[in-house]
Design a protein around this motif. Sequence first.
Motif, short mmCIF file in Angstrom:
data_model
loop_
_atom_site.label_atom_id
_atom_site.label_comp_id
_atom_site.label_asym_id
_atom_site.label_seq_id
_atom_site.Cartn_x
_atom_site.Cartn_y
_atom_site.Cartn_z
N GLU A 157 -3.45 2.20 -9.48
CA GLU A 157 -3.40 1.85 -8.01
C GLU A 157 -1.92 0.72 -7.81
OE1 GLU A 157 -7.57 2.31 -6.21
OE2 GLU A 157 -7.03 0.47 -7.02
N MET A 202 -8.21 2.61 -13.42
CA MET A 202 -7.78 3.00 -11.80
C MET A 202 -7.11 1.81 -11.38
SD MET A 202 -10.16 4.42 -8.78
CE MET A 202 -10.79 5.84 -9.78
N CYS A 239 -3.56 8.31 -9.35
CA CYS A 239 -3.48 7.45 -7.98
C CYS A 239 -2.39 7.64 -7.13
CB CYS A 239 -3.62 5.89 -8.30
SG CYS A 239 -5.41 5.50 -8.82
N GLY A 279 -10.65 11.71 -3.62
CA GLY A 279 -11.45 11.02 -4.76
C GLY A 279 -12.89 11.01 -4.48
N ASN A 310 -3.62 6.79 0.75
CA ASN A 310 -3.76 6.59 -0.53
C ASN A 310 -4.90 7.45 -0.95
OD1 ASN A 310 -6.03 4.79 -0.34
ND2 ASN A 310 -4.46 3.51 0.57
N ASP A 311 -4.98 7.69 -2.28
CA ASP A 311 -6.12 8.41 -2.73
C ASP A 311 -6.13 8.40 -4.20
OD1 ASP A 311 -8.36 10.19 -2.79
OD2 ASP A 311 -7.16 12.13 -2.21
N PHE A 312 -7.12 8.79 -4.98
CA PHE A 312 -7.24 8.90 -6.25
C PHE A 312 -7.78 10.42 -6.86
CE2 PHE A 312 -11.27 7.00 -5.21
CZ PHE A 312 -11.99 7.67 -6.00
N SER A 360 2.52 9.67 -7.41
CA SER A 360 1.47 9.49 -7.83
C SER A 360 1.59 9.06 -9.36
CB SER A 360 0.40 10.75 -8.05
OG SER A 360 -0.11 11.15 -6.99
N SER A 379 -2.07 16.18 -9.33
CA SER A 379 -2.17 14.84 -9.12
C SER A 379 -1.73 14.39 -7.67
CB SER A 379 -1.40 14.02 -10.24
OG SER A 379 -0.07 14.45 -10.09
#
Length: 428
Positions: A144, A140, A107, A241, A92-94, A125, A82
Amino acid sequence: MVEQSDRAPLLDWEEIPPGHSEPSKCRPQGKEGAGSERRAAEWEEKDQIVAVFVVTFDTRSGNMVEWCLPQDVNLEGVEFKSMASGSHRIANDFIYFRKGSYFGLACFANMPVESELERGARMKSVGILSPSYTLLYRYMHFLENQVRHQLQCPGQYSPLEAFYEDKKAVLPPGGNGLVTACPTSALGTMVNRCMHPEMKITHPAGCMSQFIRFFGEQIMVLWKFALLRKRILIFSPPPVGVVCYRVYCCCCLANVSIPGIGASVPEFRPFFYINVADITALETELSYVACTTEKIFEEKKELYDVYIDNQNVKTHRESLQPLLRINSADREKYRKLSEQRQLLLYSQEVDGDCTTNEEDLFILFFMEQNNRIFQTLLEVAGSADPTLTAEHVRAMGLDPQGDRGFLVDLLEVYGIDVMLVIDNPCCP
């Protein structure tokens, strides 16, 4: 600091209404749309949350699970799944990933802080686990929000506790927990629900459009590898992501709706993001699609058949090298796909007709192509003269010469007994 009550965040994870990301004129109308939504709702109830967790980066211990519910859940390795390797360089990212028999979505966010102890950056995360990946996208927005909340107010877990209590799964007793590519569910004509697991996009451009623009004609190369159930590994630096969406798109290339086809071949399963901790698991996999940010995987050639470095598709297996070449039939299929996309976009723009979306078009295009191939092969195999001619091959939308090797492999993989009698111009 963010002030939030325990129950207020519930609004953040409520399911996105159908058509939320589309103009109101594009929403399903009439009985058919309502029926589809009702059937989808019945399916959604089976797709619930089995764990929620917070992962943090500790300057002394590295990645670690900071908090989770339920407290006895096995989250070994999830701290690396994660928080992708290299994430410290992005804001940031997913990340989609697999953990044992479950799928996860996390996230990630990276916030600058004036703290010597944290070396100027706080990274966390917030993620969830579910028996299926098909509806993880619904949460999501909540994840976030929660990762930002955790960065600003570390240790305040009450919104996550409320979320878990509201969404926690009641799993059937004695379930074997097997991961499948598509949940078994009778949804009638809902092709976009039944033939491929739905994975909606939370940004304006859909992942299918990005996938087609990114790979261009090479989609036809990926399609052949997917149909042959090869092990496909995609490398890309973070953010990961969008690369997880490429994994999903690759899986969508291999759908076949003819009963019995594929029953004897390995299931084409998405692993999504992987890291070095997954090496042991991958050693026993016969067919998969995955992505990674770790360059070391390129050296582990025994783990994959096809390696994709951004847009560069390659294979170290000599027998698969010819499949990398794009032939005239591939170009014709890509032209037709592009033409259908343009017509769809035009009808949406001019007529406001959103009964079909780009994702459905993409899925159906390749499913119809696959069905045509296997229907022809089955008819020839069941005929008095099970001989596959150049005319048959052209009728399947393939190149009699350029796709000869692909066809030989396809017949072997799927165990279809026909005689291939296409002259090879390279031989006397």
